[in-house]
Design an enzyme around this catalytic site. Structure first.
Site, PDB file in Angstrom:
ATOM      1  N   HIS A 271      15.574  44.865 -19.347  1.00 32.82           N
ATOM      2  CA  HIS A 271      14.782  44.670 -18.130  1.00 32.82           C
ATOM      3  C   HIS A 271      14.251  46.016 -17.685  1.00 32.82           C
ATOM      4  O   HIS A 271      14.886  47.041 -17.846  1.00 32.82           O
ATOM      5  CB  HIS A 271      15.654  44.057 -17.006  1.00 32.82           C
ATOM      6  CG  HIS A 271      14.830  43.451 -15.930  1.00 32.82           C
ATOM      7  ND1 HIS A 271      14.352  44.181 -14.877  1.00 32.82           N
ATOM      8  CD2 HIS A 271      14.353  42.191 -15.768  1.00 32.82           C
ATOM      9  CE1 HIS A 271      13.628  43.400 -14.089  1.00 32.82           C
ATOM     10  NE2 HIS A 271      13.618  42.189 -14.587  1.00 32.82           N
ATOM     11  N   ASP A 328      15.605  35.257 -18.424  1.00 32.21           N
ATOM     12  CA  ASP A 328      15.026  34.337 -19.421  1.00 32.21           C
ATOM     13  C   ASP A 328      16.003  33.923 -20.503  1.00 32.21           C
ATOM     14  O   ASP A 328      15.710  33.021 -21.292  1.00 32.21           O
ATOM     15  CB  ASP A 328      13.807  35.007 -20.073  1.00 32.21           C
ATOM     16  CG  ASP A 328      12.697  35.201 -19.056  1.00 32.21           C
ATOM     17  OD1 ASP A 328      12.255  36.342 -18.868  1.00 32.21           O
ATOM     18  OD2 ASP A 328      12.323  34.196 -18.413  1.00 32.21           O
TER      19      ASP A 328
HETATM   20  C1  SDX Z   1      10.902  39.308 -17.009  1.00 33.66           C
HETATM   21  O1  SDX Z   1       9.781  43.074 -14.027  1.00 33.66           O
HETATM   22  C2  SDX Z   1      10.356  41.979 -13.723  1.00 33.66           C
HETATM   23  O2  SDX Z   1      10.959  41.859 -12.675  1.00 33.66           O
HETATM   24  C3  SDX Z   1      10.207  40.873 -14.743  1.00 33.66           C
HETATM   25  C4  SDX Z   1      11.037  39.617 -14.518  1.00 33.66           C
HETATM   26  C5  SDX Z   1      10.586  38.880 -13.282  1.00 33.66           C
HETATM   27  O3  SDX Z   1      11.412  38.168 -12.693  1.00 33.66           O
HETATM   28  O4  SDX Z   1       9.367  38.930 -12.977  1.00 33.66           O
HETATM   29  O5  SDX Z   1      12.400  39.964 -14.378  1.00 33.66           O
HETATM   30  C6  SDX Z   1      10.895  38.646 -15.679  1.00 33.66           C
HETATM   31  O6  SDX Z   1       9.862  39.663 -17.503  1.00 33.66           O
HETATM   32  C7  SDX Z   1      12.219  39.560 -17.684  1.00 33.66           C
HETATM   33  C8  SDX Z   1      12.048  40.311 -19.062  1.00 33.66           C
HETATM   34  C9  SDX Z   1      11.709  39.238 -20.125  1.00 33.66           C
HETATM   35  N1  SDX Z   1      11.345  39.918 -21.409  1.00 33.66           N
HETATM   36  C10 SDX Z   1      12.155  39.861 -22.472  1.00 33.66           C
HETATM   37  O7  SDX Z   1      13.273  39.373 -22.467  1.00 33.66           O
HETATM   38  C11 SDX Z   1      11.543  40.485 -23.732  1.00 33.66           C
HETATM   39  C12 SDX Z   1      12.579  41.337 -24.466  1.00 33.66           C
HETATM   40  N2  SDX Z   1      12.846  42.558 -23.672  1.00 33.66           N
HETATM   41  C13 SDX Z   1      12.088  43.718 -23.931  1.00 33.66           C
HETATM   42  O8  SDX Z   1      10.870  43.616 -24.527  1.00 33.66           O
HETATM   43  C14 SDX Z   1      12.276  44.839 -22.926  1.00 33.66           C
HETATM   44  O9  SDX Z   1      13.617  44.950 -22.691  1.00 33.66           O
HETATM   45  C15 SDX Z   1      11.550  44.738 -21.600  1.00 33.66           C
HETATM   46  C16 SDX Z   1      10.086  44.572 -21.794  1.00 33.66           C
HETATM   47  C17 SDX Z   1      12.066  43.612 -20.790  1.00 33.66           C
HETATM   48  C18 SDX Z   1      11.839  46.012 -20.823  1.00 33.66           C
HETATM   49  O10 SDX Z   1      11.252  47.024 -21.506  1.00 33.66           O
HETATM   50  P1  SDX Z   1      11.565  48.546 -21.137  1.00 33.66           P
HETATM   51  O11 SDX Z   1      12.448  48.697 -19.951  1.00 33.66           O
HETATM   52  O12 SDX Z   1      10.235  49.198 -21.120  1.00 33.66           O
HETATM   53  O13 SDX Z   1      12.433  48.971 -22.335  1.00 33.66           O
HETATM   54  P2  SDX Z   1      11.827  49.780 -23.495  1.00 33.66           P
HETATM   55  O14 SDX Z   1      10.775  48.939 -24.140  1.00 33.66           O
HETATM   56  O15 SDX Z   1      11.464  51.131 -22.985  1.00 33.66           O
HETATM   57  O16 SDX Z   1      13.088  49.880 -24.448  1.00 33.66           O
HETATM   58  C19 SDX Z   1      14.080  50.886 -24.233  1.00 33.66           C
HETATM   59  C20 SDX Z   1      14.856  50.903 -25.551  1.00 33.66           C
HETATM   60  C21 SDX Z   1      13.938  51.012 -26.772  1.00 33.66           C
HETATM   61  O17 SDX Z   1      14.697  51.599 -27.800  1.00 33.66           O
HETATM   62  P3  SDX Z   1      14.539  53.236 -28.017  1.00 33.66           P
HETATM   63  O18 SDX Z   1      13.049  53.487 -28.190  1.00 33.66           O
HETATM   64  O19 SDX Z   1      15.120  53.870 -26.789  1.00 33.66           O
HETATM   65  O20 SDX Z   1      15.340  53.520 -29.288  1.00 33.66           O
HETATM   66  O21 SDX Z   1      15.552  49.654 -25.696  1.00 33.66           O
HETATM   67  C22 SDX Z   1      15.043  48.967 -26.830  1.00 33.66           C
HETATM   68  C23 SDX Z   1      13.698  49.578 -27.159  1.00 33.66           C
HETATM   69  O22 SDX Z   1      13.405  49.431 -28.529  1.00 33.66           O
HETATM   70  N3  SDX Z   1      14.902  47.575 -26.413  1.00 33.66           N
HETATM   71  C24 SDX Z   1      15.299  46.545 -27.145  1.00 33.66           C
HETATM   72  C25 SDX Z   1      15.052  45.417 -26.335  1.00 33.66           C
HETATM   73  N4  SDX Z   1      14.517  45.798 -25.174  1.00 33.66           N
HETATM   74  C26 SDX Z   1      14.434  47.137 -25.226  1.00 33.66           C
HETATM   75  N5  SDX Z   1      15.825  46.469 -28.382  1.00 33.66           N
HETATM   76  C27 SDX Z   1      16.117  45.211 -28.819  1.00 33.66           C
HETATM   77  N6  SDX Z   1      15.912  44.073 -28.122  1.00 33.66           N
HETATM   78  C28 SDX Z   1      15.387  44.151 -26.876  1.00 33.66           C
HETATM   79  N7  SDX Z   1      15.174  43.038 -26.169  1.00 33.66           N
END
Ligand code: SDX
Length: 392
Positions: A271, A328
């Site tokens: 998140h 989710d």
């Molecule tokens: C919602 O903003 C809100 O409030 C949204 C929401 C709402 O109520 O409106 O809460 C609803 O959108 C919830 C999120 C739903 N999305 C997902 O579940 C999709 C999967 N999650 C990711 O894509 C990700 O975690 C995000 C988009 C939710 C958050 O992205 P961030 O905070 O920008 O994290 P990042 O992309 O910078 O990742 C940080 C690290 C990375 O690794 P490094 O580069 O540090 O090595 O964590 C890893 C990412 O690769 N990572 C994951 C991951 N999410 C982040 N690795 C594996 N699986 C994942 N799901």
């Protein structure tokens, strides 16, 4: 300070804003609507009560709640000409794309842009939006399934109507288990608002140019559709079903999620703000157990979800990146148990988030916020001399 983000002195409305609606503490996993905890609201209130709170700022009295439900009923008939629009879509169109178009089309049938300072006008527009959006959301499913479009029954409740609008057929009566209504109330409440997430910021941004409420919400629906945002609940179920089909090996998919060369992400994890746990996921996980037990549903993907969660909570890669189940991760399992088709999961999110979008648009307009205009850091070419085409 609750809900106040430091304003960027450089540019007005450059992306952060002040709001009285939702307080969110990502470290502590706290979420409150207008000061009330979501744990209390999910347990003790219903969705219309919470919608009223989020939009108008106070929990309604019994009379106000009754009147709100009655006033929404005045607007649940959708102009029959909207059927010409929905008929223009192929059955294969994704419901979120149809919903965004139908919501924008509401402007054509309600062209008067609401005067947000006129309380009565704004109240009526809120009721109109809550009434029509629910019907249009279900019409996207009825269209894709080839069923006749249903009408809201003004003798039934808002959430009960959702299930009727979705599943009642002319061939016979449709009965609803109260457990289903309670589970949906809870799910919609937990999605009602979430401060400045991607789709809500989109609604505020579009509304800041003085675009109407329907056009702003239509843009919010499109932003929510993305798999990194609201589209994640559909992506979670598709992921769990793929894992199940592939033998249910959670460890294999954990390894894929950590492999930088593999684009696979564990959907429903991580998140932008919650860096310990998403309080909504805790409530939904408990509700998933209760709903499936009460309905006697034994869904193998729930077991896979729990295996994944267990593995992630004990995995250094996930722990070091603060990746925990978000809203989710479990919601789709309940939707599936209620018979909601997977491609309607994000529409469910939109129905729940509607009061938050309305409230945030109304707040932005009442605060007379300037047009949104984020700035940038320019990283392109310095000044260059023009070259004639035959010299390039
Ligand atoms: C919602 O903003 C809100 O409030 C949204 C929401 C709402 O109520 O409106 O809460 C609803 O959108 C919830 C999120 C739903 N999305 C997902 O579940 C999709 C999967 N999650 C990711 O894509 C990700 O975690 C995000 C988009 C939710 C958050 O992205 P961030 O905070 O920008 O994290 P990042 O992309 O910078 O990742 C940080 C690290 C990375 O690794 P490094 O580069 O540090 O090595 O964590 C890893 C990412 O690769 N990572 C994951 C991951 N999410 C982040 N690795 C594996 N699986 C994942 N799901």
């Amino acid at each position: 300070l609750t809900g106040v983000i430091t304003m960027d002195p450089g540019y007005k409305n450059s992306g952060s804003c002040k709001s009285d609606i939702t307080f969110l503490d990502g470290e502590e996993g706290i979420l409150r609507y207008r000061g009330y905890s979501i744990e209390d609201l999910a347990e003790k209130a219903n969705f219309l009560e919470v919608s009223y709170l989020v939009i108008f700022g106070e929990l309604p009295t019994k009379q106000q709640l009754h009147q709100f439900e009655e006033d929404i009923r005045k607007y649940t008939l959708v102009n029959e000409e909207m059927k010409n629009i929905i008929d223009g879509f192929p059955k294969t169109a994704h419901p979120m794309g149809v919903l965004s178009s139908l919501t924008s089309a509401l402007t054509a049938f309600n062209p008067k842009v609401v005067n947000v300072d006129n309380e009565k006008e704004m109240y009526d527009t809120v009721c109109k939006t809550m009434g029509k959006f629910l019907v249009l959301a279900t019409w996207t499913f009825r269209k894709s399934s080839g069923f006749p479009l249903n009408y809201y029954d003004n003798t039934k409740g808002y959430v009960e109507n959702f299930m009727r609008l979705m599943f009642e057929l002319p061939t016979g009566p449709y009965t609803i288990n109260p457990v289903v209504v309670d589970a949906l109330d809870k799910l919609f409440i937990l999605h009602a608002d979430h401060e400045q997430n991607c789709s809500t910021s989109t609604v505020r941004m579009v509304g800041s140019s003085q675009s109407g409420l329907f056009a702003s919400i239509s843009a919010g629906v499109s932003a929510l559709w993305g798999p990194l945002h609201g589209g994640a609940n559909q992506a979670v179920l598709e992921m769990l079903e793929a894992i199940q089909k592939d033998g249910g090996d959670a460890d294999k998919y954990m390894a894929k999620a950590k492999d930088k060369d593999d684009p696979f992400r564990l959907m429903g994890f991580g998140h932008r703000v919650y860096k310990n746990f998403d309080p909504r996921a805790r409530i939904i996980k408990k509700a998933a157990d209760e709903v499936l037990a009460t309905l006697g549903v034994n869904d193998p993907v729930l077991a896979i979800a729990k295996k994944l969660e267990e593995a992630a909570l004990n995995d250094d890669y996930f722990k070091s990146r603060n990746l925990y189940p978000n809203v989710d991760f479990y919601s789709g399992i309940i939707y599936r148990a209620l018979g909601i088709p997977t491609d309607m999961f994000t529409v469910m999110f939109a129905i729940g988030r509607l009061p938050g979008w309305i409230a945030q648009w109304k707040e932005m307009r009442l605060n007379k916020e300037p047009i949104g205009r984020p700035r940038q850091i320019y990283t392109g070419h310095p000044l260059r001399d023009f070259k004639e085409v035959d010299k390039r």
